[in-house]
Scaffold this motif. Structure first.
Motif, short mmCIF file in Angstrom:
data_model
loop_
_atom_site.label_atom_id
_atom_site.label_comp_id
_atom_site.label_asym_id
_atom_site.label_seq_id
_atom_site.Cartn_x
_atom_site.Cartn_y
_atom_site.Cartn_z
N GLU A 22 0.81 -1.22 0.00
CA GLU A 22 0.00 0.00 0.00
C GLU A 22 0.85 1.26 0.00
O GLU A 22 0.37 2.35 -0.34
N LYS A 54 2.89 1.28 -4.17
CA LYS A 54 2.21 1.72 -5.38
C LYS A 54 2.18 3.24 -5.53
O LYS A 54 2.63 3.78 -6.55
N PRO A 55 1.64 3.99 -4.55
CA PRO A 55 1.60 5.45 -4.73
C PRO A 55 2.99 6.08 -4.77
O PRO A 55 3.20 7.08 -5.47
N LEU A 59 4.40 5.60 -8.28
CA LEU A 59 3.71 6.45 -9.25
C LEU A 59 4.14 7.91 -9.12
O LEU A 59 4.30 8.62 -10.11
N GLY A 88 -6.11 1.21 -11.08
CA GLY A 88 -5.60 1.79 -9.85
C GLY A 88 -6.56 1.70 -8.68
O GLY A 88 -6.15 1.81 -7.52
N TYR A 132 -0.30 -9.63 -5.19
CA TYR A 132 0.37 -8.46 -5.74
C TYR A 132 1.85 -8.73 -5.97
O TYR A 132 2.41 -8.39 -7.02
N GLY A 184 0.73 -0.46 -10.02
CA GLY A 184 1.40 0.79 -9.64
C GLY A 184 2.60 1.17 -10.49
O GLY A 184 3.60 1.66 -9.97
N SER A 201 0.59 7.35 -15.07
CA SER A 201 0.91 7.53 -13.65
C SER A 201 -0.05 8.52 -13.01
O SER A 201 -0.46 8.35 -11.85
N GLY A 231 -3.33 6.59 -12.53
CA GLY A 231 -3.21 5.62 -11.44
C GLY A 231 -3.12 6.29 -10.09
O GLY A 231 -3.70 5.81 -9.10
N LEU A 232 -2.41 7.41 -10.01
CA LEU A 232 -2.25 8.11 -8.74
C LEU A 232 -3.56 8.74 -8.30
O LEU A 232 -3.89 8.74 -7.10
N GLN A 249 -5.51 6.08 -6.76
CA GLN A 249 -4.97 5.78 -5.43
C GLN A 249 -5.41 6.83 -4.41
O GLN A 249 -5.77 6.50 -3.28
N VAL A 303 -4.28 6.87 0.43
CA VAL A 303 -2.98 6.24 0.21
C VAL A 303 -2.05 6.53 1.38
O VAL A 303 -2.29 7.42 2.19
#
Length: 264
Positions: A60, A63-64, A67, A107, A116, A165, A199, A202-203, A206, A211
């Protein structure tokens, strides 16, 4: 930042954990990853995820963080390759149109940690092949791109990228080279902007979920950004990256091994 031993991990995994028990080593590898990825038009998310996996950061957080680092490095890389007149809008747009919305939906997915890690480990094998085995393609061998196929590929890459991510450039690059639609420099330019837009998508997904960022984020961004500037500058010129590519390929291979065969 310390690596913990999981019961059931193999001796090789334990050895990797012990070797990676160093914050300084993490920063050095982060610089190398950002430098080399930006030199070939990538944001570096797969490399950042590999490092964070080796140092046992939680998914967790991974991923952020990856990105966000991607945004800084990929944009820097794109600007340099665009200035070098390597960018092709006609090839980029179909991929991006299909990938961005799918990256957003991907995302929003939350995968179990063990699943994952397995998926990420398999995806990391792609840049290993990309860095160690792909050579440049002469312009005389380039072929015309196919828009329907580009849309299909873009959607698939976007969804997978959002889910794990990354920006997707590390997957798009070998596809472009295998299809012979672009040479190395053109691939780098297209991948850089592809990574940037994915990105962002996806961000945003998130952030909508909530996040967690590492407390060392400012340091990560500073190191990656500086390395990205240098890497993109030299990469847009006639810079020979063979040794660094081999080193990074080995690091990614170790990370892939740990992720795929880890018991937790």
């Amino acid at each position: 930042m310390r690596c913990s031993r999981d019961d059931g991990d193999s001796p090789l995994t334990d050895l990797i954990n012990n070797f990676m028990d160093s914050v300084f080593l993490f920063y050095v590898l982060l610089f190398v990853v950002a430098f080399l990825y930006s030199s070939v038009g990538h944001g570096g998310a797969s490399g950042y995820l590999a490092l964070m996996a080796l140092f046992n950061l939680a998914p967790e957080v991974m991923k952020p963080t990856a990105l966000l680092l991607n945004l800084f490095v990929s944009l820097t890389s794109f600007i340099q390759f665009y200035r070098g007149q390597h960018f092709k809008w006609k090839i980029f747009l179909p991929f991006a149109v299909a990938s961005v919305p799918m990256a957003f939906f991907g995302g929003k997915i939350t995968l179990e940690a063990i699943i994952y890690k397995k998926i990420l480990g398999l995806v990391l094998l792609i840049p290993v092949v990309r860095f160690l085995f792909f050579a440049n393609i002469p312009d005389s061998e380039l072929k015309k791109s196919n828009i329907p196929l580009s849309l299909l590929i873009g959607a698939a890459i976007g969804f997978l990228s959002g889910a794990i991510g990354i920006g997707g450039g590390i997957i798009l690059s070998p596809v472009l080279l295998l299809l012979k639609w672009t040479n190395q420099k053109q691939t780098a330019a297209i991948s850089a902007l592809f990574i940037f837009v994915n990105s962002i998508a996806g961000l945003i997904a998130q952030l909508n979920k909530g996040v967690k960022f590492s407390t060392d984020m400012v340091t990560y961004v500073a190191i990656a950004f500086i390395a990205g500037i240098f890497g993109a500058y030299f990469g847009s010129l006639k810079f020979k990256q063979t040794i660094l590519k081999n080193v990074l390929g080995i690091v990614l291979l170790l990370a892939a091994y740990k992720l795929i065969f880890s018991k937790s």
